[in-house]
Design a protein around this motif. Structure first.
Motif, short mmCIF file in Angstrom:
data_model
loop_
_atom_site.label_atom_id
_atom_site.label_comp_id
_atom_site.label_asym_id
_atom_site.label_seq_id
_atom_site.Cartn_x
_atom_site.Cartn_y
_atom_site.Cartn_z
N UNK A 241 -2.29 1.56 10.36
CA UNK A 241 -1.39 1.48 9.22
C UNK A 241 -0.20 2.43 9.33
N UNK A 242 0.14 2.79 10.56
CA UNK A 242 1.38 3.51 10.84
C UNK A 242 1.53 4.81 10.09
N UNK A 243 2.61 4.92 9.32
CA UNK A 243 2.96 6.17 8.64
C UNK A 243 2.31 6.31 7.27
N UNK A 244 1.42 5.41 6.92
CA UNK A 244 0.78 5.48 5.61
C UNK A 244 0.01 6.79 5.46
N UNK A 245 0.25 7.57 4.39
CA UNK A 245 -0.52 8.81 4.20
C UNK A 245 -1.95 8.50 3.79
N UNK A 246 -2.87 9.40 4.15
CA UNK A 246 -4.29 9.20 3.86
C UNK A 246 -4.86 10.43 3.17
N UNK A 247 -5.83 10.19 2.30
CA UNK A 247 -6.45 11.25 1.49
C UNK A 247 -7.97 11.17 1.65
N UNK A 248 -8.60 12.33 1.77
CA UNK A 248 -10.06 12.42 1.82
C UNK A 248 -10.58 12.86 0.46
N UNK A 249 -11.57 12.14 -0.06
CA UNK A 249 -12.20 12.47 -1.35
C UNK A 249 -13.67 12.77 -1.05
N UNK B 184 -5.95 9.52 -4.52
CA UNK B 184 -5.03 9.23 -3.41
C UNK B 184 -3.61 9.10 -3.91
N UNK B 185 -3.41 8.29 -4.93
CA UNK B 185 -2.05 8.05 -5.44
C UNK B 185 -1.48 9.30 -6.11
N UNK B 186 -2.34 10.07 -6.78
CA UNK B 186 -1.86 11.29 -7.43
C UNK B 186 -1.37 12.31 -6.40
N UNK B 187 -2.15 12.53 -5.35
CA UNK B 187 -1.75 13.49 -4.33
C UNK B 187 -0.49 13.05 -3.60
N UNK B 188 -0.38 11.77 -3.30
CA UNK B 188 0.80 11.26 -2.60
C UNK B 188 2.03 11.38 -3.50
N UNK C 3 -11.70 20.20 -3.34
CA UNK C 3 -11.02 19.09 -4.00
C UNK C 3 -10.53 18.12 -2.94
N UNK C 4 -10.04 16.98 -3.38
CA UNK C 4 -9.52 15.98 -2.45
C UNK C 4 -8.32 16.55 -1.70
N UNK C 5 -8.09 16.04 -0.48
CA UNK C 5 -7.05 16.62 0.37
C UNK C 5 -6.32 15.54 1.16
N UNK C 6 -5.00 15.71 1.29
CA UNK C 6 -4.22 14.86 2.19
C UNK C 6 -4.66 15.17 3.62
N UNK C 7 -4.90 14.15 4.39
CA UNK C 7 -5.52 14.32 5.71
C UNK C 7 -4.50 14.66 6.77
N UNK C 8 -4.78 15.76 7.47
CA UNK C 8 -4.05 16.12 8.69
C UNK C 8 -5.09 16.53 9.73
N UNK C 9 -4.65 17.09 10.83
CA UNK C 9 -5.58 17.46 11.89
C UNK C 9 -6.58 18.53 11.44
N UNK D 226 0.82 -1.21 0.00
CA UNK D 226 0.00 0.00 0.00
C UNK D 226 0.85 1.26 0.00
N UNK D 227 0.43 2.22 -0.86
CA UNK D 227 1.09 3.52 -0.89
C UNK D 227 0.31 4.56 -0.09
N UNK D 228 -0.98 4.29 0.15
CA UNK D 228 -1.78 5.25 0.89
C UNK D 228 -3.19 4.75 1.10
#
Length: 401
Positions: A135-143, A390-394, A98-104, A82-84
């Motif tokens: 999933x630890x350090x895996x980055x996550x994206x909200x769509x 998800x993959x494009x943003x990462x 638009x879709x966003x990489x998830x942070x606080x 998994x990449x994200x």
């Protein structure tokens, strides 16, 4: 090996998932956890053409995500890297275009939008947090389902209510099924170089149903509003009606306005009219045997879908395409035929043989050769679009703001 994303769609008592790369290929793994919150909760995995079901010993969203991770760890032969993680989020309000990489900050924004989607957004947040933890350090994206409709102009998204209610509380039309509509717009554009600049009416018909007018790939009007209750008659939702009816129901039944609203959301639509089922397949079977209630429900569903398509068409200069998608739109020749019959005044024509014999799950043109308006069945693929975002943003190196 192609990069893969874990796509998650959380409901209050369910969690759908898929492991998908950015291509049109089928998911490597997919499934659903159901009856979350109950001791009878289960999770189903579909891999290499085989389905397996197992009980969940943690009966919540964490238990579901834990079971997915355990499956991946126990099946190294699947080659999952998994990449994200990509998460479907129903409501993004005016915050997310638009879709966003998830942070606080993104999580906080999703929680703030829960006022408009109290059954959905809190569940999305649960799923995101559990996936982040497991999933630890895996980055996550909200769509976001609502982001595609952020191109609506003010005259389309504002309600004719006091402007202070919009300024102070952001009460407006947002629209939904945006991830599906964006996928359909992209798929249509891929079929011909000219199609991406043309106008389309799209009917996303399922247990939840809506329509959208798309101009050169952008949403210009849609039927759902501040919540998914507005617009078409649906499986259990009434769709648009006289707002005064809510008070009449509450008074007549001796219940609260919230309980009356529950009736419009959960006991109405196909289910309420037929008094049989909210499932179109069940109703079509009953209608074929002469059940008048089932026939009435299907007739009303098609009638209201056609009305909404004609309504949003007023925001287009012309119509080049009519597209059916979603579980009913893709699989019901009867509903497609009844809708198109009511759109003949717009110039919509149907090839009835092509409509009747169209293979399930495939893209098909179902209008006569040479027709001015092309009528299509285009199966939607929201999981693929979420994986692609998800993959494009990462890969683009987008970091949480």
């Amino acid at each position: 090996m192609k990069q893969q994303a874990l796509v998650i769609n959380c409901g209050s008592s369910s969690l759908k998932f898929a492991i998908q790369d950015a291509s049109e290929s089928a998911p490597l793994l997919e499934g659903i956890a159901e009856r979350l919150g109950s001791e009878h909760s289960t999770i189903t995995f579909k891999y290499a053409g085989t389905k397996t079901e197992q009980r969940l010993y943690e009966h919540d969203h964490r238990g579901a995500v834990s079971a997915i991770k355990a499956w991946i760890d126990d099946h190294p032969e699947a080659g999952i890297q998994l990449a994200g993680g990509g998460h479907r989020v129903v409501h993004g309000g005016e915050t997310f275009h638009q879709s966003a990489v998830i942070d606080e900050d993104v999580l906080e924004g999703i929680e703030q939008c829960a006022i408009f989607a109290p059954l959905h957004n809190p569940a999305h947040v649960k799923g995101i947090k559990e996936a982040q933890a497991l999933f630890g350090e895996l980055p996550h994206v909200a769509v976001f389902d609502t982001s595609f409709h952020q191109t609506l102009t003010q005259d389309q998204y504002l309600y004719p209510i006091p402007m202070r209610l919009y300024r102070n509380h952001h009460f407006r039309k947002y629209g939904f099924h945006g991830t599906s509509y964006r996928y359909i717009a992209q798929k249509l554009a891929s079929l011909d170089a000219n199609y991406g600049t043309q106008n389309a009416l799209v009917a996303h018909l399922g247990n939840g149903a809506s329509v959208c007018a798309i101009k050169a790939g952008s949403s210009v009007d849609t039927s759902m509003g501040i919540t998914p209750l507005e617009g078409l008659m649906m499986g259990t939702r009434s769709g648009s009606l006289d707002p005064s009816l809510l008070a009449f129901i509450a008074d007549a039944e001796g219940i609260s306005m919230k309980q009356a609203l529950d009736i419009l959301n959960k006991e109405s639509g196909l289910k309420g009219i037929s008094e049989i089922s909210n499932d179109c397949r069940t109703l079509e079977t009953a209608q074929a045997t002469g059940d008048d209630r089932a026939d009435l429900a299907l007739t009303m569903f098609a009638s209201r879908a056609a009305k909404q398509l004609a309504s949003v068409a007023t925001n287009l200069d012309s119509i080049e395409h009519v597209i059916f998608t979603g579980g009913i739109g893709e699989n019901s020749p009867l509903i497609r035929s009844r809708i198109c019959k009511r759109l003949t005044m717009l110039g919509v024509e149907l090839d009835h043989n092509a409509n009747q014999t169209a293979p399930r799950g495939e893209l098909n043109a179902i209008s006569p050769t040479g027709a001015r308006i092309k009528v299509w069945i285009i199966p939607t693929n929201e999981e693929l679009l979420i994986a692609q975002d998800t993959l494009e943003l990462i890969n683009a190196g987008h970091k949480p703001s």
